[in-house]
Scaffold this motif. Structure first.
Motif, PDB file in Angstrom:
ATOM      1  N   LEU A  28     -59.261  75.567 -29.046  1.00  0.00           N
ATOM      2  CA  LEU A  28     -59.753  76.320 -30.194  1.00  0.00           C
ATOM      3  C   LEU A  28     -58.931  76.024 -31.447  1.00  0.00           C
ATOM      4  O   LEU A  28     -59.470  75.646 -32.492  1.00  0.00           O
ATOM      5  CB  LEU A  28     -59.704  77.821 -29.870  1.00  0.00           C
ATOM      6  CG  LEU A  28     -60.069  78.779 -30.993  1.00  0.00           C
ATOM      7  CD1 LEU A  28     -61.541  78.655 -31.328  1.00  0.00           C
ATOM      8  CD2 LEU A  28     -59.752  80.220 -30.600  1.00  0.00           C
ATOM      9  N   TYR A  29     -57.617  76.168 -31.342  1.00  0.00           N
ATOM     10  CA  TYR A  29     -56.770  76.011 -32.524  1.00  0.00           C
ATOM     11  C   TYR A  29     -56.650  74.552 -32.975  1.00  0.00           C
ATOM     12  O   TYR A  29     -56.283  74.289 -34.113  1.00  0.00           O
ATOM     13  CB  TYR A  29     -55.378  76.598 -32.272  1.00  0.00           C
ATOM     14  CG  TYR A  29     -55.368  78.104 -32.298  1.00  0.00           C
ATOM     15  CD1 TYR A  29     -56.030  78.804 -33.304  1.00  0.00           C
ATOM     16  CD2 TYR A  29     -54.701  78.836 -31.316  1.00  0.00           C
ATOM     17  CE1 TYR A  29     -56.039  80.179 -33.325  1.00  0.00           C
ATOM     18  CE2 TYR A  29     -54.701  80.217 -31.329  1.00  0.00           C
ATOM     19  CZ  TYR A  29     -55.379  80.892 -32.337  1.00  0.00           C
ATOM     20  OH  TYR A  29     -55.380  82.241 -32.356  1.00  0.00           O
ATOM     21  N   SER A  30     -56.967  73.622 -32.069  1.00  0.00           N
ATOM     22  CA  SER A  30     -56.882  72.214 -32.483  1.00  0.00           C
ATOM     23  C   SER A  30     -58.003  71.889 -33.482  1.00  0.00           C
ATOM     24  O   SER A  30     -57.916  70.920 -34.214  1.00  0.00           O
ATOM     25  CB  SER A  30     -56.967  71.287 -31.270  1.00  0.00           C
ATOM     26  OG  SER A  30     -58.287  71.219 -30.779  1.00  0.00           O
ATOM     27  N   PHE A  31     -59.058  72.714 -33.519  1.00  0.00           N
ATOM     28  CA  PHE A  31     -60.153  72.502 -34.473  1.00  0.00           C
ATOM     29  C   PHE A  31     -60.081  73.458 -35.669  1.00  0.00           C
ATOM     30  O   PHE A  31     -61.053  73.638 -36.380  1.00  0.00           O
ATOM     31  CB  PHE A  31     -61.515  72.646 -33.780  1.00  0.00           C
ATOM     32  CG  PHE A  31     -61.827  71.517 -32.839  1.00  0.00           C
ATOM     33  CD1 PHE A  31     -62.118  70.248 -33.327  1.00  0.00           C
ATOM     34  CD2 PHE A  31     -61.797  71.716 -31.466  1.00  0.00           C
ATOM     35  CE1 PHE A  31     -62.394  69.201 -32.461  1.00  0.00           C
ATOM     36  CE2 PHE A  31     -62.066  70.672 -30.595  1.00  0.00           C
ATOM     37  CZ  PHE A  31     -62.367  69.417 -31.093  1.00  0.00           C
ATOM     38  N   GLU A  32     -58.931  74.128 -35.826  1.00  0.00           N
ATOM     39  CA  GLU A  32     -58.762  75.066 -36.927  1.00  0.00           C
ATOM     40  C   GLU A  32     -57.632  74.580 -37.839  1.00  0.00           C
ATOM     41  O   GLU A  32     -56.738  73.879 -37.382  1.00  0.00           O
ATOM     42  CB  GLU A  32     -58.373  76.453 -36.374  1.00  0.00           C
ATOM     43  CG  GLU A  32     -59.421  77.087 -35.495  1.00  0.00           C
ATOM     44  CD  GLU A  32     -60.613  77.604 -36.272  1.00  0.00           C
ATOM     45  OE1 GLU A  32     -60.426  78.014 -37.432  1.00  0.00           O
ATOM     46  OE2 GLU A  32     -61.729  77.569 -35.731  1.00  0.00           O
TER      47      GLU A  32
END
Lengths: 275, 301
Positions: A28-32
């Motif tokens: 999730l956070y890798s795309f934020e």
């Protein structure tokens, strides 16, 4: 019956959630954008989808170079481990010689030598012979680390190959070396590929030796390279980039294991349990 | 001619493996032992310095509070990890073995993920959950009634010296469970289905079947699993190194990490070598137990 079925699926579902939950946050956070990690309350679902972490990390660190280092080291060490390990296993299992039990038992003892014990003397030895920052500084210790399990599994496998086949080979005039290359190796491909995958994963993921024996920043492997990405202060760490890189270097391993999981399980348990 | 070939060939085949093991294991080990008898710093390494002080490094160990601290942390870390991993392994393997279970291959692959991922990646996954500033649990704790009721509303998971070692043990259980699942799956496969069918005919409950059939037959696998996991966990320190480096104030420093830090952070190579020899002796003891257990099992068969 339906009820029992449901309970089992619920159980397994919960377990799968337990295994995947932390990884979900990574993905999730890798795309934020990096700030997303500091949101309060935390974010459970994608809000500002971006690929910038995946592209940005190649600018922050020489990730391609690190990946190349990892590939060279892990592939060479896997090859050497398989070659030396299967040779030794063949020597031990087919051509019974005096001292084979001693050899196999010492192998297990050596296999569990702690890395924390070996790291100082190997560092000293490699710095004396100018081998630090050389691919061999990782290939050699990894090979030694992989040999015990590899030899053990291969020896177990070789012992199950029918004796008649070997007798037939020697009647046909095949030398010992020929038997090894033309019969043993092709027959043991399933076992070899299992150990190859296990060894490769272990070498690819190894952290302490890679951190210590490769002080030059160009010679880092991916695991070390990723762990050393930093900003000026902790809160400036490019977390998004760190985890994007971490995911990219793990995906090949996950695919490998998904494809071969049945084999890995039988190979591992044969080595560990049947002994 | 062929007869003579037969005599030296096995040695030729085993030779590369033995040569590698001697040059990268036995030979360095001897150096470690001699260094453990010296007072030597990391700087002396390049100048071949240091001086012999006999067994003083070993004699100092019992008087070093940090050594006992590391032993205590290792016992907690290994104890919790091993019990947790083996229990989880038995439970998960029993689910996976169930006949009613479809796609168990896919599930097994999912369970393997924590085990495939490198310690660095596992470390980051959990930093995202526990870290004081970054973590999901600490950021959530201010707003979540559920967390507050469960007593999980705190921000200091990795910075509180009295709980950090338990948090790390939990993370290690998460990473190591897959290995236990593999071992116990093999165990479940070795139990003949006919036993369960007979028990079902006799009207045994699910609990009775587990307690009277599964557990006794699984015992050897559980034992091997316990010993092997102990050996592996005792030497885990990369995970701790990345998450806390042994801190705060040595609160999560296990014996292998203490050895590493003594050598590379404090630069006391002589004392670190002595520690590493003790570490090895503990390992050899556990491994010997494993081998003895195997021999007994073989004789029983």
């Amino acid at each position: 019956m339906m009820n029992r079925n449901f309970k089992i699926y619920l159980g397994v579902g919960l377990m799968a959630l337990y295994c995947l939950f932390p990884i979900y946050f990574l993905v999730l956070y890798s795309f934020e954008p990096s700030e997303a990690a500091y949101h309060s309350p935390p974010v459970f679902y994608p809000i500002a989808f971006t690929f910038s972490n995946y592209t940005g990390v190649f600018k922050s660190i020489p990730l391609a170079r690190y990946a190349l280092n990892s590939i060279i080291v892990a592939t060479s060490a896997t090859f050497l481990t398989l070659l030396f390990g299967s040779m030794a296993a063949y020597g031990v299992s087919v051509l019974k010689f005096r001292g084979r039990d001693l050899f196999l038992n010492s192998l297990i003892l050596l296999g569990f030598f702690p890395a924390a014990t070996m790291i100082f003397p190997i560092y000293k030895m490699f710095s004396d012979i100018n081998l630090l920052n050389n691919y061999l500084a990782l290939i050699l210790p990894y090979t030694v680390g992989g040999l015990p399990l590899t030899t053990w599994v291969m020896a177990t496998y070789f012992e199950n190959i029918p004796k008649d086949l070997l007798d037939a080979a020697s009647v046909d005039g095949l030398s010992i070396g020929g038997t090894y290359a033309k019969i043993m190796i092709p027959l043991s491909l399933p076992a070899l590929s299992t150990v190859a995958i296990l060894d490769f994963i272990a070498f690819w993921n190894e952290f302490i030796y890679a951190l210590t024996f490769m002080p030059d920043s160009n010679m880092r492997t991916v695991t070390v390279g990723i762990s050393l990405i930093s900003g000026r202060f902790t809160y400036q760490y490019p977390w998004g980039q760190i985890i994007a890189a971490a995911l990219m270097v793990t995906i090949p391993l996950v695919i490998m294991v998904f494809v071969a999981q049945e084999k890995i399980i039988s190979g591992l348990t044969a080595g560990a349990v049947k002994g | 001619m062929t007869k003579r070939k037969y005599n030296y060939l096995p040695f030729l085949l085993v030779a590369p493996a033995i040569l590698m093991l001697i040059s990268i294991t036995i030979f360095p080990l001897m150096w470690s032992f001699f260094t453990s008898l010296k007072k030597m710093s990391l700087l002396d390494l390049m100048t071949h310095g240091g001086r012999y002080i006999g067994f003083k490094n070993y004699l100092y160990m019992p008087h070093d509070p940090l050594f006992w601290n590391a032993i205590k942390n290792s016992i907690i870390f290994v104890g919790i990890s091993v019990i947790g991993q083996v229990t989880m392994g038995v439970i998960l393997a029993s689910f996976l073995h169930s006949k009613l279970m479809r796609f168990s291959g896919l599930y097994r692959a999912i369970f393997l993920i924590p085990w495939i991922a490198s310690s660095v990646i596992v470390a980051y996954s959990w930093i995202y959950i526990f870290d004081t500033n970054l973590g999901f649990l600490p950021t959530l704790s201010a707003n979540s009634r559920i967390l507050q009721l469960l007593g999980l509303a705190r921000r200091d998971w990795l910075t509180n010296s009295s709980i950090v070692i338990y948090v790390l043990s939990f993370i290690n259980i998460w990473k190591g469970t897959a290995f236990s699942v593999l071992m116990e799956s093999a165990g479940f496969q070795s139990i003949p289905d006919s036993l369960y069918e007979a028990a079902e005919v006799d009207g045994a409950t699910a609990f009775e079947r587990f307690y009277l059939i599964t557990l006794p037959l699984l015992k050897p696998f559980i034992l091997i699993n316990l010993i092997m996991t102990t050996m592996i966990t005792f030497n885990v320190y990369d995970l701790i190194l990345v998450i806390t480096s042994g801190g705060p104030a040595h609160a999560s420093e296990v014996l292998s990490l203490f050895t590493y830090n003594t050598g590379f952070s404090k630069g006391e190579l002589g004392y670190a070598s002595a520690l590493s020899i003790i570490l090895l002796l503990i390992n050899l003891t556990i491994t010997s137990l494993y081998l003895i257990f195997f021999r007994q099992k073989e004789e029983a068969v």
